[in-house]
Design an enzyme around this catalytic site. Structure first.
Site, PDB file in Angstrom:
ATOM      1  N   ASP A 279      54.577  27.734  92.322  1.00 16.48           N
ATOM      2  CA  ASP A 279      53.274  27.085  93.045  1.00 16.48           C
ATOM      3  C   ASP A 279      53.832  26.183  93.959  1.00 16.48           C
ATOM      4  O   ASP A 279      54.788  25.709  94.207  1.00 16.48           O
ATOM      5  CB  ASP A 279      52.277  26.541  92.045  1.00 16.48           C
ATOM      6  CG  ASP A 279      50.989  26.306  92.510  1.00 16.48           C
ATOM      7  OD1 ASP A 279      50.753  26.247  93.629  1.00 16.48           O
ATOM      8  OD2 ASP A 279      50.109  26.179  91.715  1.00 16.48           O
TER       9      ASP A 279
HETATM   10  C1  NOJ Z   1      48.237  25.281  94.712  1.00 15.83           C
HETATM   11  C2  NOJ Z   1      47.496  25.893  93.833  1.00 15.83           C
HETATM   12  O1  NOJ Z   1      47.771  25.590  92.471  1.00 15.83           O
HETATM   13  C3  NOJ Z   1      47.571  27.450  93.965  1.00 15.83           C
HETATM   14  O2  NOJ Z   1      46.772  28.106  92.923  1.00 15.83           O
HETATM   15  C4  NOJ Z   1      47.388  27.985  95.353  1.00 15.83           C
HETATM   16  O3  NOJ Z   1      47.755  29.354  95.346  1.00 15.83           O
HETATM   17  C5  NOJ Z   1      48.669  27.359  96.187  1.00 15.83           C
HETATM   18  N1  NOJ Z   1      48.451  25.844  95.927  1.00 15.83           N
HETATM   19  C6  NOJ Z   1      48.611  27.843  97.507  1.00 15.83           C
HETATM   20  O4  NOJ Z   1      47.569  27.239  98.249  1.00 15.83           O
END
Ligand code: NOJ
Length: 746
Positions: A279
């Protein structure tokens, strides 16, 4: 004739399969060829994902150097083609980039939030929604979405419950699988397909207290029984191309560095040959989490655990080369990761076709996309109360007051995680009601509160006046889109701002109140539900929410949604979910409550059971609950056998009759319960469901095939087995009002 067609079928199957296998082999050969020519630096570049919200010369140079494998957050197709050109034509390895983006519930045409889609219990609709999102997003060159999120969410304080399919493992499994299918299509190399991403692996929905980014403590057995199944199905059966790790640490280990999860389970047990992505900076934050000393340590631990793409923390690009030189990460580990990344790029057809066709006909906001978004919204609405059948409203009604901050909130009705939807294209309930029914009904509109958090009561008098002049009040309340989603946890689930007071004041007029709640999560709306004649939970319904709501209020469609999550009365009851483990002292529901306790009562716990003195025994609304404009009657639950072996299929049938005077669709739900097992079993578990549409008076025998293998669970020996013994099977229209029969598995 039969023999002949069987032979042809077998031959086709053989050639189809061998064609597929040779195509796969071909990809593997090409991967090896490309890999053999890459420098270590270029390989590590493939493992580096960068944010390109504002691309600059530094990024262009990085791409030229082969130090970037994928890019997120850029969406202008002209820009994407430019970046791709640099990668393909100016970098030494010439490997195409993948462009990724969070396309969660629509790209331009916004569908209801995933939690709402789960309320439809209609996987086909979820698949269609994802397909449309893929078609629209891929027109801009986006070939990888970070969706679906399949975290089991039993805590509505957690803002990201909006992005989930709710509290149930089976429902999440089915809805997630449908979305993966929709995003990826039949063939990933089709330019309109986007790679899906099963996220967040794992336990993120179980963060302590619903506080985002917090820790979770899920033991392995529960992980396997409750949290992993949606991921397993998406990966093993649906071929989900990628998996994203989560921000939480579970039982002390951040998933981004969990060898158990990334190597043993994902690769070892599930044979995943796609790509694992972190993530956002979840590798780098392991330093803040105290799990790693510094970013180099974080890169080492993540890579050795099986992490393959570092989303934006630059730990891999800055440190992996040195780590390989020092021998603490092997080049085989890097090669394994790069093979998986190249495989994804081949499967997406990017080597053959790296650019987006800017000339082709654009499909964004196509009428058929809007139609599907409207249908999905209609199917997601849950009718929670309908006193004296006030709904649907008759078109004979003369004057209707439309009141509240959500009646005309085009931005907010789109919901969370919506980067590309445009409010100019959103159709609100106010506009739709006027457009669709304005020729017959007089509408008086009073927004009263400018937005959901507004506390200014100065316009209450006007709202009360409008209510008094009307035959019925349509009250639109809820939450702005920004109040749910990532980083938007709440400790209080009562309505924000002065909305609750508005309901109370309007109810004093004595007029009938129909409350439409537009929100990203379950809210504790018990008091407001009591004061309303009808409550329609419309979630954040997306672009076409307005027309869908207008049609439903006036009976052009009938509600069929069911709650994918339990609604608590009070926040203090959380976690509260229907499929909990059996407990030793369940409440009998005749125990004393707070005010029944005599003064100076003597200490006693004898006979006491599990409940709250102040909150009582009940939830506000149960999992699976939802009314229709008609009524359904269940009878004659029948089992094909009552003694079965582990490989049998039990046929369960029930007679369902539409006993009302309108056509309606019912979500027939099948639950099972293990009476006793080697671990405390769940009180009941959803195992199947069907949407059945019946005309007034019509009856249908609804039949489910229940393979006994569906009763398998990870038992005391940490083996997935069906344990012989007695089971109940239950069928009904929600998780509580159920017909029940017992059977035995030998
Ligand atoms: C953080 C989020 O937790 C995740 O779900 C997302 O895909 C990413 N950022 C990218 O934006």
């Amino acid at each position: 004739m039969k023999k002949f067609s069987f032979r042809i079928y077998t031959l086709l199957l053989f050639f189809g399969l061998s064609g597929y296998l040779s195509a796969q082999q071909n990809i593997e050969n090409r991967i090896e060829e490309v890999l053999s020519k890459m420098t270590l630096r270029q390989k590590i570049g493939q493992m580096n994902q960068v944010n390109a919200r504002k691309p600059d010369e530094k990024l262009y140079q990085q791409i030229r150097n082969g130090e970037v494998g994928s890019i997120l957050n850029a969406e202008d197709p002209v820009l994407l083609n430019q970046l791709q050109k640099i990668s393909v034509e100016e970098s030494k390895s010439g490997i195409p980039l993948i462009f990724a983006r969070d396309v969660i519930h629509g790209f331009k045409t916004i569908f209801p939030i995933p939690l709402a889609q789960a309320a439809s219990f209609n996987p086909k609709a979820a698949e269609t929604g994802a397909r449309i999102a893929a078609v629209e997003a891929s027109e801009n060159g986006i070939r990888w979405t970070f969706a679906p999120m399949m975290d089991i969410s039993r805590d509505p304080r957690w803002g990201r419950i909006a992005e989930s399919f709710g509290e149930d493992t089976y429902l999440s499994e089915i809805m997630a699988a449908a979305m993966v299918k929709g995003f990826q299509g039949d063939d990933l190399s089709n330019p309109s397909s986007v790679a899906a991403c099963a996220k967040h692996f794992i336990g993120y929905g179980a963060v302590e207290g619903g506080r985002d980014y917090n820790i979770s403590n899920i033991p392995e057995r529960q992980l396997r029984n409750i949290y992993l199944p949606p991921f397993e199905k998406s990966v093993r059966e649906m071929g989900c191309a990628t998996v994203m790790t989560s921000f939480n640490s579970n039982d002390g280990v951040p998933p981004s560095a969990s060898k158990f999860l990334l190597t043993d389970v994902l690769r070892g047990e599930w044979k995943f040959d796609g790509v694992v992505v972190s993530d956002w900076a979840s590798i780098g934050i392991m330093v803040t989490q105290g799990f790693c000393e510094n970013k180099k340590d974080a890169a080492r631990k993540a890579a050795n655990a099986g992490m393959e793409i570092d989303m934006v923390s630059a730990c891999f690009i800055d440190h992996l080369e040195q780590l390989v030189k020092e021998g603490s990460v092997s080049e085989q580990t890097i090669d394994h990761a790069v093979r998986n990344i190249l495989r994804l790029k081949y499967r997406l057809g990017l080597f053959e076709n790296p650019y987006t066709d800017l000339e082709s006909e654009r499909k964004i906001y196509a009428p058929e996309h809007l139609d599907e978004a409207k249908k999905a919204a209609e199917e997601s609405f849950v009718l929670l109360k309908n006193k004296n059948n006030i709904l649907p409203l008759s078109e004979q009604i003369k004057t209707v007051a439309i009141i509240g901050p959500m009646a005309d909130a085009p931005h907010d009705q789109m919901g969370t995680w919506c980067f590309d939807g445009e409010k100019e294209h959103t159709q609100t309930p106010l506009n739709a009601l006027k457009k669709q029914f304005g020729s017959k009904v007089d509408f008086i509109y009073e927004k009263t509160l400018s937005f959901s958090r507004d506390k200014d009561k100065s316009r209450f008098a006007k709202a009360i006046d409008a209510a008094k002049k009307s035959d019925v009040v349509l009250l639109f309340i809820g939450e702005e889109s920004i109040l749910s989603g990532e980083a938007h946890s709440l400790a209080d689930l009562n309505l924000v701002g002065a909305q609750s007071e508005l309901v109370a004041e309007l109810s004093k007029t004595g007029k009938s109140i129909v409350t439409v709640v537009m929100a990203g999560r379950p809210l504790t709306i018990g008091r407001e539900a009591d004061l309303s004649d009808a409550v329609l939970y419309a979630w954040h319904p997306g672009t076409m929410g307005g027309p869908a709501i207008a049609d439903m209020l006036f009976g052009k469609s009938s509600p069929s949604g069911k709650l994918p999550v339990t609604f608590p009365r009070y926040v203090g009851q959380i976690p509260l979910y229907y499929n909990h483990e059996k407990i030793g002292r369940p409440a009998k529901k005749n125990e004393v409550l707070l005010n029944d306790i005599p003064l100076e009562a003597k200490q006693s716990s004898l006979g006491n059971t599990s409940y709250y003195l102040d909150a009582g025994f009940d939830v506000l609304f149960d999992f699976g609950y939802g009314l229709s404009y008609t009524t359904f009657e269940y009878s004659n639950l029948t089992l094909s056998k009552d003694n079965l072996s582990k490989n049998d299929v039990l046929q369960v049938s029930v007679a369902l009759r539409n006993t009302g005077n309108r056509e309606g669709c019912e979500v027939v739900q099948l639950y099972t319960a293990d009476i006793a097992a080697s671990i405390t079993p769940l009180v009941k578990e959803l195992k199947d469901f069907k949407r059945i549409t019946l005309k007034p008076g019509e009856q249908q025998i609804v039949t489910f095939d229940l393979p006994i293998q569906k009763l398998a669970f990870w038992n005391i020996d940490m083996e997935k087995v069906v344990e012989p013994g007695k089971f109940d099977v239950m069928v009904g229209g929600n998780s509580v009002d159920l017909l029940k029969k017992r059977f035995t598995v030998n």
